[in-house]
Write a protein that holds these residues in place. Sequence first.
Motif, short mmCIF file in Angstrom:
data_model
loop_
_atom_site.label_atom_id
_atom_site.label_comp_id
_atom_site.label_asym_id
_atom_site.label_seq_id
_atom_site.Cartn_x
_atom_site.Cartn_y
_atom_site.Cartn_z
N HIS A 112 0.86 -1.19 0.00
CA HIS A 112 0.00 0.00 0.00
C HIS A 112 0.89 1.23 0.00
CE1 HIS A 112 -4.08 1.63 0.48
NE2 HIS A 112 -3.46 2.66 1.01
N PRO A 113 0.52 2.28 -0.78
CA PRO A 113 1.40 3.45 -0.91
C PRO A 113 1.66 4.14 0.42
CG PRO A 113 -0.32 3.48 -2.60
CD PRO A 113 -0.68 2.39 -1.64
N LEU A 114 2.89 4.61 0.59
CA LEU A 114 3.27 5.49 1.69
C LEU A 114 3.51 6.88 1.11
CD1 LEU A 114 5.78 3.19 3.63
CD2 LEU A 114 3.39 3.68 4.21
N ARG A 115 2.90 7.88 1.74
CA ARG A 115 3.00 9.25 1.25
C ARG A 115 3.76 10.11 2.24
NH1 ARG A 115 -0.54 9.93 -3.07
NH2 ARG A 115 -2.01 8.19 -3.33
N ASP A 116 4.48 11.11 1.69
CA ASP A 116 5.20 12.01 2.56
C ASP A 116 4.31 13.19 2.94
OD1 ASP A 116 7.26 13.58 -0.03
OD2 ASP A 116 5.10 13.67 0.34
N ALA A 117 4.89 14.19 3.56
CA ALA A 117 4.10 15.33 4.03
C ALA A 117 3.45 16.10 2.90
CB ALA A 117 5.01 16.25 4.86
N SER A 151 2.30 6.57 7.09
CA SER A 151 2.50 7.80 6.33
C SER A 151 2.50 9.01 7.25
CB SER A 151 1.39 7.95 5.27
OG SER A 151 1.49 6.95 4.29
N SER A 152 1.65 8.99 8.27
CA SER A 152 1.63 10.08 9.24
C SER A 152 2.98 10.18 9.96
CB SER A 152 0.51 9.87 10.27
OG SER A 152 -0.75 9.94 9.66
N GLU A 153 3.58 9.04 10.26
CA GLU A 153 4.88 9.04 10.91
C GLU A 153 5.95 9.64 9.99
OE1 GLU A 153 5.42 8.11 13.97
OE2 GLU A 153 7.60 8.14 14.05
N ILE A 154 5.92 9.29 8.70
CA ILE A 154 6.86 9.86 7.74
C ILE A 154 6.67 11.37 7.64
CG2 ILE A 154 7.50 9.92 5.30
CD1 ILE A 154 6.78 6.94 5.17
N ALA A 155 5.40 11.79 7.53
CA ALA A 155 5.12 13.22 7.43
C ALA A 155 5.59 13.95 8.69
CB ALA A 155 3.62 13.44 7.20
N LEU A 156 5.37 13.32 9.83
CA LEU A 156 5.81 13.93 11.09
C LEU A 156 7.32 14.15 11.10
CD1 LEU A 156 5.50 14.72 14.09
CD2 LEU A 156 5.61 12.29 14.64
N ARG A 157 8.06 13.14 10.66
CA ARG A 157 9.52 13.28 10.63
C ARG A 157 9.93 14.44 9.70
NH1 ARG A 157 12.11 8.42 12.04
NH2 ARG A 157 10.82 7.37 13.62
N GLN A 158 9.26 14.51 8.54
CA GLN A 158 9.60 15.57 7.60
C GLN A 158 9.28 16.96 8.17
OE1 GLN A 158 7.37 13.89 4.19
NE2 GLN A 158 9.29 14.19 3.06
N LEU A 159 8.10 17.05 8.80
CA LEU A 159 7.71 18.34 9.37
C LEU A 159 8.68 18.77 10.46
CD1 LEU A 159 3.84 17.88 9.51
CD2 LEU A 159 5.11 19.42 8.01
#
Length: 601
Positions: A112-117, A151-159
Amino acid sequence: MTDDAGAGLPERAPLPGGADASFDRYARLVRTQLGVPTALVSLVTRDGQAFPGALGLPLPWQEERSTPLTHSVCQHVVRTRAAFACEDVRELPELPGSLATDDLGVVAYAGHPLRDADGVVVGSLCAVDGVPRRWSEDDLQVLADLAGSCSSEIALRQLRERADAALRASEGSRRLADAAERRSRLLLALSEGLARTSTADDVVRAVAPLAREELGAASAHLHVLAGTRQRLLAVEPDADPSDPPLERRVDARDAVGAAVRGRTTVVAEDRTALLAEHPATDLGAGAGGGTTVVVPLQVAGRVLGALALTWTGSGRPDAAALGVVTATAGYVGQAVARAQLLAEQRSTATLLQEAMLTELPQPDHLQLVARYVPAARDAEVGGDWYDALVTPDGATHVVIGDVVGHDMRAAAAMGQLRSLLRTMVWAQQEPPSHVLSLVDEAMRGLHVPCLATCVLARVEQGADDAAAGVRRLRWSSAGHLPPLLLGPDGTAHQLPGSGDLLLGVRTGTPRHDHEAVLEPGSTLLLSTDGLVERRDRSLLDGVDALRRSLERHGGLPLDQLADALLDDLVGGHGEDDVALLALRAHPEDRPRPAEAGPGHL
């Protein structure tokens, strides 16, 4: 691979390379909930793929946490920006030249796709099996839910990285990062907590504390459709199990009924506003008087009930807060659907097993008692069985057995084997070893494809034994636990004699009979290994624990003795099915005891 193999893929990964404990948790959840040997959090770039989360890869890839694109199936998810599931990737023309199967063991794949921020697809949360496998809708839904949280975890790291790089991130960006962190933490905690639930009560007990801690809610109540789907049952975290559940009609004047009937979220900023719109609403004494949100639980187009959350403070929640509540309801709906399916499967499995168990005869002065306890594992029905019958020559035969396996096929094979053995005992009236040899031959000739352990015992009484007031026990074992014998003096011991080969292995194997004298007042105990086997002790220790328990409770009436043994050795549901059969020889020079019940054949 061609020179433009990286076309259409991100130039760089959103995270640094190497193993990451948080993403390993997501891999662990995928492996546990989908039952696969390998699970990956894969980030794909033009230069290759990296695995910040990985469990089950062969060496050296598990340690290196990266591969070239020649080994990447996940690149297909990134290129198409869509979920991808395949029973056998070796049959796919879209992945020419992939070395994922040979080097990584990838055969069945679901990603399933993982999306960034920024919403860009940067990788895949995937489940891998080394053999062909058909993925169910539930498998793919669980994978999608976990991918959203990942994906939320990836976005969190990016933010966080962007905020730190800017040195003085705006307060709004910080709040956004904190909100993303809270949402990620809540959804991950829900995934872990709900993975262990098997009933609606379990679900609400897992959700209520998280709603209080992470959302600040005063109460969380679950309402599940029941019966003809015209009534709702309230499931409360602190309810007394002895109290009947609170029922309510599906009524639009009630906020819960309105959410279920209209398939829409009901939001009220305080109690006054709630009752003005839905005057029949009663969310219980523990409900807060402020904001109320009631979300329908929808799974695969079906409404299963509703989740009602209340707060003490008033106000209308913003879109972000409602999004978190809606996501929570999605997780809860999946858990409720799973609990309902497990309950249905448990009922079916239990009815099937009980239909195969025997009503015991009670020959004069011989008393028989049996127990069957299914394993704690949900919806599993096993191959344990017991049987007893009196043949025309007057001998009483008792059987205990266990077909290898824990599924419907094992139960079906058990039914065939039980009927076959019962017929042979009745027709042959021969020593147990001879009967078991004939059963072996019949299993091969009639194509009964199973392996089973078994003890067949024959209780008989010749003229000399009758004059002495004793009975003769002859028994033969096909790889099963030996019987235990409790003497009239209160001491118990395992009957000597090794077990022969399991039934169904090969015909013509030598089988042996063993003998023992049954004195008046003695008790014979047969059981399956579920009574004595546990992960925290050896089989020998378990048998010794059973022997001591038999001596400790040997003076009880036979029914009470059977229950006491189960309490000591199993407690509630054990790790495996348990079948137990006890036979007590009452003295023949006095009337049959009242606690033994009336004798019948």
